[in-house]
Design a protein around this motif. Structure first.
Motif, PDB file in Angstrom:
ATOM      1  N   ASP A 162      23.517 -12.357 -17.041  1.00 29.94           N
ATOM      2  CA  ASP A 162      21.834 -11.982 -17.182  1.00 29.94           C
ATOM      3  C   ASP A 162      21.698 -10.882 -18.129  1.00 29.94           C
ATOM      4  O   ASP A 162      20.861 -10.382 -18.307  1.00 29.94           O
ATOM      5  CB  ASP A 162      21.560 -11.346 -15.736  1.00 29.94           C
ATOM      6  CG  ASP A 162      22.553 -10.390 -15.245  1.00 29.94           C
ATOM      7  OD1 ASP A 162      23.648 -10.266 -16.015  1.00 29.94           O
ATOM      8  OD2 ASP A 162      22.365  -9.585 -14.577  1.00 29.94           O
ATOM      9  N   HIS A 221      11.105 -13.024 -23.396  1.00 30.30           N
ATOM     10  CA  HIS A 221      12.453 -13.441 -23.577  1.00 30.30           C
ATOM     11  C   HIS A 221      12.391 -13.843 -25.200  1.00 30.30           C
ATOM     12  O   HIS A 221      12.382 -15.243 -25.332  1.00 30.30           O
ATOM     13  CB  HIS A 221      13.210 -14.772 -22.614  1.00 30.30           C
ATOM     14  CG  HIS A 221      12.018 -15.592 -22.259  1.00 30.30           C
ATOM     15  ND1 HIS A 221      11.342 -16.464 -23.197  1.00 30.30           N
ATOM     16  CD2 HIS A 221      11.392 -15.920 -21.161  1.00 30.30           C
ATOM     17  CE1 HIS A 221      10.411 -17.152 -22.574  1.00 30.30           C
ATOM     18  NE2 HIS A 221      10.734 -16.853 -21.254  1.00 30.30           N
ATOM     19  N   PRO A 249      10.428 -11.515 -16.383  1.00 27.14           N
ATOM     20  CA  PRO A 249      11.195 -13.015 -16.673  1.00 27.14           C
ATOM     21  C   PRO A 249      10.382 -13.800 -17.803  1.00 27.14           C
ATOM     22  O   PRO A 249      11.001 -14.648 -18.429  1.00 27.14           O
ATOM     23  CB  PRO A 249      10.903 -13.788 -15.241  1.00 27.14           C
ATOM     24  CG  PRO A 249       9.780 -12.971 -14.541  1.00 27.14           C
ATOM     25  CD  PRO A 249       9.972 -11.722 -14.897  1.00 27.14           C
ATOM     26  N   GLN A 250       9.275 -13.209 -18.028  1.00 28.46           N
ATOM     27  CA  GLN A 250       8.436 -13.875 -18.933  1.00 28.46           C
ATOM     28  C   GLN A 250       8.700 -13.635 -20.452  1.00 28.46           C
ATOM     29  O   GLN A 250       8.299 -13.840 -21.493  1.00 28.46           O
ATOM     30  CB  GLN A 250       6.839 -13.958 -18.977  1.00 28.46           C
ATOM     31  CG  GLN A 250       6.466 -14.361 -17.274  1.00 28.46           C
ATOM     32  CD  GLN A 250       6.723 -15.647 -17.416  1.00 28.46           C
ATOM     33  OE1 GLN A 250       6.816 -16.834 -18.188  1.00 28.46           O
ATOM     34  NE2 GLN A 250       7.220 -16.144 -16.197  1.00 28.46           N
ATOM     35  N   TYR A 275      18.624 -18.283 -28.163  1.00 28.85           N
ATOM     36  CA  TYR A 275      19.749 -17.403 -28.507  1.00 28.85           C
ATOM     37  C   TYR A 275      20.635 -18.158 -29.556  1.00 28.85           C
ATOM     38  O   TYR A 275      21.104 -19.270 -29.430  1.00 28.85           O
ATOM     39  CB  TYR A 275      20.623 -16.499 -27.859  1.00 28.85           C
ATOM     40  CG  TYR A 275      21.492 -16.972 -26.773  1.00 28.85           C
ATOM     41  CD1 TYR A 275      22.717 -16.765 -27.396  1.00 28.85           C
ATOM     42  CD2 TYR A 275      20.959 -17.704 -25.945  1.00 28.85           C
ATOM     43  CE1 TYR A 275      23.728 -17.174 -26.465  1.00 28.85           C
ATOM     44  CE2 TYR A 275      22.071 -18.140 -24.831  1.00 28.85           C
ATOM     45  CZ  TYR A 275      23.322 -18.283 -25.285  1.00 28.85           C
ATOM     46  OH  TYR A 275      24.409 -18.539 -24.573  1.00 28.85           O
ATOM     47  N   GLN A 300      24.601 -17.747 -21.147  1.00 29.49           N
ATOM     48  CA  GLN A 300      23.672 -16.670 -20.883  1.00 29.49           C
ATOM     49  C   GLN A 300      22.351 -17.766 -20.206  1.00 29.49           C
ATOM     50  O   GLN A 300      22.312 -18.663 -20.843  1.00 29.49           O
ATOM     51  CB  GLN A 300      22.985 -15.999 -22.096  1.00 29.49           C
ATOM     52  CG  GLN A 300      23.990 -14.930 -22.727  1.00 29.49           C
ATOM     53  CD  GLN A 300      24.349 -14.036 -21.566  1.00 29.49           C
ATOM     54  OE1 GLN A 300      23.533 -13.190 -21.129  1.00 29.49           O
ATOM     55  NE2 GLN A 300      25.632 -13.964 -21.172  1.00 29.49           N
ATOM     56  N   TYR A 342      19.335 -17.586 -20.671  1.00 27.74           N
ATOM     57  CA  TYR A 342      18.419 -17.214 -21.745  1.00 27.74           C
ATOM     58  C   TYR A 342      17.757 -18.486 -22.550  1.00 27.74           C
ATOM     59  O   TYR A 342      18.806 -19.306 -23.094  1.00 27.74           O
ATOM     60  CB  TYR A 342      19.075 -16.066 -22.481  1.00 27.74           C
ATOM     61  CG  TYR A 342      17.912 -15.223 -23.335  1.00 27.74           C
ATOM     62  CD1 TYR A 342      17.326 -14.301 -22.402  1.00 27.74           C
ATOM     63  CD2 TYR A 342      17.706 -15.572 -24.576  1.00 27.74           C
ATOM     64  CE1 TYR A 342      16.504 -13.314 -23.031  1.00 27.74           C
ATOM     65  CE2 TYR A 342      16.904 -14.775 -25.170  1.00 27.74           C
ATOM     66  CZ  TYR A 342      16.263 -13.726 -24.502  1.00 27.74           C
ATOM     67  OH  TYR A 342      15.341 -12.729 -25.028  1.00 27.74           O
ATOM     68  N   GLN A 361      18.791 -11.415 -20.744  1.00 28.25           N
ATOM     69  CA  GLN A 361      17.367 -11.113 -20.163  1.00 28.25           C
ATOM     70  C   GLN A 361      17.417  -9.524 -19.751  1.00 28.25           C
ATOM     71  O   GLN A 361      16.290  -8.937 -19.869  1.00 28.25           O
ATOM     72  CB  GLN A 361      17.398 -11.788 -18.682  1.00 28.25           C
ATOM     73  CG  GLN A 361      15.995 -11.664 -18.268  1.00 28.25           C
ATOM     74  CD  GLN A 361      14.830 -12.400 -18.949  1.00 28.25           C
ATOM     75  OE1 GLN A 361      14.867 -13.508 -19.253  1.00 28.25           O
ATOM     76  NE2 GLN A 361      13.972 -11.450 -19.524  1.00 28.25           N
ATOM     77  N   ARG A 362      18.438  -8.924 -19.604  1.00 27.89           N
ATOM     78  CA  ARG A 362      18.182  -7.487 -19.297  1.00 27.89           C
ATOM     79  C   ARG A 362      18.329  -6.535 -20.415  1.00 27.89           C
ATOM     80  O   ARG A 362      17.370  -5.440 -20.405  1.00 27.89           O
ATOM     81  CB  ARG A 362      19.339  -6.972 -18.025  1.00 27.89           C
ATOM     82  CG  ARG A 362      18.952  -7.742 -16.543  1.00 27.89           C
ATOM     83  CD  ARG A 362      20.260  -7.509 -15.840  1.00 27.89           C
ATOM     84  NE  ARG A 362      20.123  -5.978 -15.237  1.00 27.89           N
ATOM     85  CZ  ARG A 362      21.125  -5.340 -14.611  1.00 27.89           C
ATOM     86  NH1 ARG A 362      22.017  -6.226 -14.065  1.00 27.89           N
ATOM     87  NH2 ARG A 362      21.133  -4.074 -14.504  1.00 27.89           N
ATOM     88  N   ILE A 402      17.385  -6.887 -23.192  1.00 27.28           N
ATOM     89  CA  ILE A 402      16.382  -7.121 -24.209  1.00 27.28           C
ATOM     90  C   ILE A 402      14.727  -6.269 -23.654  1.00 27.28           C
ATOM     91  O   ILE A 402      13.927  -6.113 -24.342  1.00 27.28           O
ATOM     92  CB  ILE A 402      16.086  -8.508 -24.499  1.00 27.28           C
ATOM     93  CG1 ILE A 402      15.259  -8.738 -25.714  1.00 27.28           C
ATOM     94  CG2 ILE A 402      15.215  -9.133 -23.276  1.00 27.28           C
ATOM     95  CD1 ILE A 402      16.290  -8.397 -27.028  1.00 27.28           C
ATOM     96  N   GLN A 403      14.846  -5.843 -22.376  1.00 27.46           N
ATOM     97  CA  GLN A 403      13.642  -5.538 -21.766  1.00 27.46           C
ATOM     98  C   GLN A 403      13.003  -4.362 -22.255  1.00 27.46           C
ATOM     99  O   GLN A 403      11.867  -4.514 -22.510  1.00 27.46           O
ATOM    100  CB  GLN A 403      13.821  -5.623 -20.033  1.00 27.46           C
ATOM    101  CG  GLN A 403      14.187  -6.686 -19.406  1.00 27.46           C
ATOM    102  CD  GLN A 403      13.093  -7.516 -19.312  1.00 27.46           C
ATOM    103  OE1 GLN A 403      11.755  -7.407 -19.315  1.00 27.46           O
ATOM    104  NE2 GLN A 403      13.336  -8.958 -19.615  1.00 27.46           N
TER     105      GLN A 403
END
Length: 378
Positions: free
Chosen positions: A143, A41, A38-39, A72, A67, A69, A146-147, A149-150
């Protein structure tokens, strides 16, 4: 057994092995989810190329504006002020004032693929290093950013892409959706398991500007039909990792006539043929439903013929369930899985026809494909 019987048995065996490996690839993909930090982003820019008004455009566009997020930007790229989608974009801008949204209208053409020209025109306004490209008929959850981009936490990763499930109405669109979720995506998972992903899908392409620059920018793919494929393939050739995200987006499949659907499928078939010719030829060994049916006819309904058909069709349906239901959570696959054999028969005919000719129809244009996969005006 006659030679034809032996050949058909070989095709059935190869298909069953493919179906089994497809199930294995789906299970492996399912049990190895990508961890969420979660950190992590970093700010991103979403590029949305537009040409015409797709079904449920407002719902599709607005999903990207909701989003969870922190930072963006969203850029819509259109080539003409007369485009009917502009009205929807302006409505989006008014209703989401807290989101950094831009509309770029630019008629500059850098190649035959007008979608790529829209992207090239839009990227000029991009504020952030990481770009996310998604087709106009894609819809996502809150989500999503956030997902997807991981995987970029790994600096060796140059591209992230996603699978998709289709939202469809009408029997024609439903049949298309079934084939996509149980056949096309099965091939993606098998490829990912065997050699890693070396291509991208237009449903989502996450690519840093630096990686785009290394492959020559959008100009390098401006004349190709398979622009999404190239945005994964070219970075992979440069040594970057391409990651298949476990996030599944929704693809809104427009209601269409049977003729329109067949033309679309033929376009995709010829696109795959020129992008991955050996892979396209190898699809012959995956049409077990067709081969087993032909074997049953050749053996005049013998017990052996029926046994081979039952085993082959059961394995095909199991693979369809593993991919379409378990991985994609596709409601259409859940409800109409039994339609898969019929879809395979139709798809086999389209596959055969895909070897003939090189002309396609796309967005109202009649274009010709070269052996290299480039588009030229017909």
């Amino acid at each position: 057994m006659r030679i034809i019987d032996v050949l058909l048995v070989i095709l059935c065996i190869s298909s069953v092995l493919f179906y089994g490996y497809g199930i294995y690839a789906a299970i492996t993909f399912w049990i190895h989810p990508h961890p969420i930090d979660p950190q992590f982003h970093p700010p991103v820019t979403i590029l949305k190329p537009i040409c015409g008004l797709d079904s449920y455009a407002y719902e599709n566009f607005s999903s990207f504006c909701q989003q969870d997020y922190p930072e963006y930007q969203m850029i819509f790229g259109v080539c003409a002020y007369e485009d009917p989608a502009i009205e929807v974009v302006e409505k989006i801008i008014q209703q989401f004032p807290d989101v950094d949204i831009h509309l770029v209208v630019n008629a500059q053409i850098i190649g035959t693929n007008l979608k790529v020209s829209n992207l090239a025109n839009a990227v000029v306004a991009a504020k952030h290093e990481i770009l996310i490209i998604a087709d106009s008929d894609i819809r996502v959850g809150k989500d999503y950013l956030q997902r997807v981009i991981q995987p970029l936490k790994d600096q060796k990763v140059g591209v992230v892409t996603c699978m998709y499930r289709s939202l469809a109405k009408g029997w024609v669109a439903t049949l298309e959706a079934i084939l996509t979720s149980t056949d096309f995506h099965a091939g993606i998972l098998v490829s990912n398991q065997l050699e890693g992903t070396k291509f991208a899908c237009g449903s989502t392409i996450v690519i840093p500007k630096q990686v785009l620059k290394v492959i020559g920018g959008f100009e390098a793919i401006a004349d190709y039909l398979a622009d999404d494929f190239k945005l994964g393939y070219l970075p992979a050739q440069k040594g970057y990792k391409v990651v298949l995200s476990n996030y599944v987006v929704d693809h809104v499949l427009a209601t269409s006539t049977l003729i329109d659907a067949i033309r679309r499928q033929i376009r995709w078939a010829r696109c795959i043929r020129v992008s991955r010719p050996w892979g396209y030829l190898g699809l012959l060994f995956t049409y077990g439903t067709v081969a087993s049916l032909l074997l049953l006819m050749a053996m005049k309904g013998s017990i052996v013929g029926w046994m081979v058909l039952i085993i082959t069709w059961v394995m095909r349906l199991l693979m369809g369930w593993a991919v379409g239901v378990n991985i994609l959570n596709d409601p259409i696959a859940k409800k109409f899985l039994w339609v898969v054999p019929l879809g395979d028969l139709i798809h086999f005919g389209i596959w055969c026809y895909g070897f003939l000719g090189s002309t396609i129809e796309w967005r109202g244009q009649r274009l010709k494909l070269t052996k290299e996969g480039k588009l030229v005006r017909h």
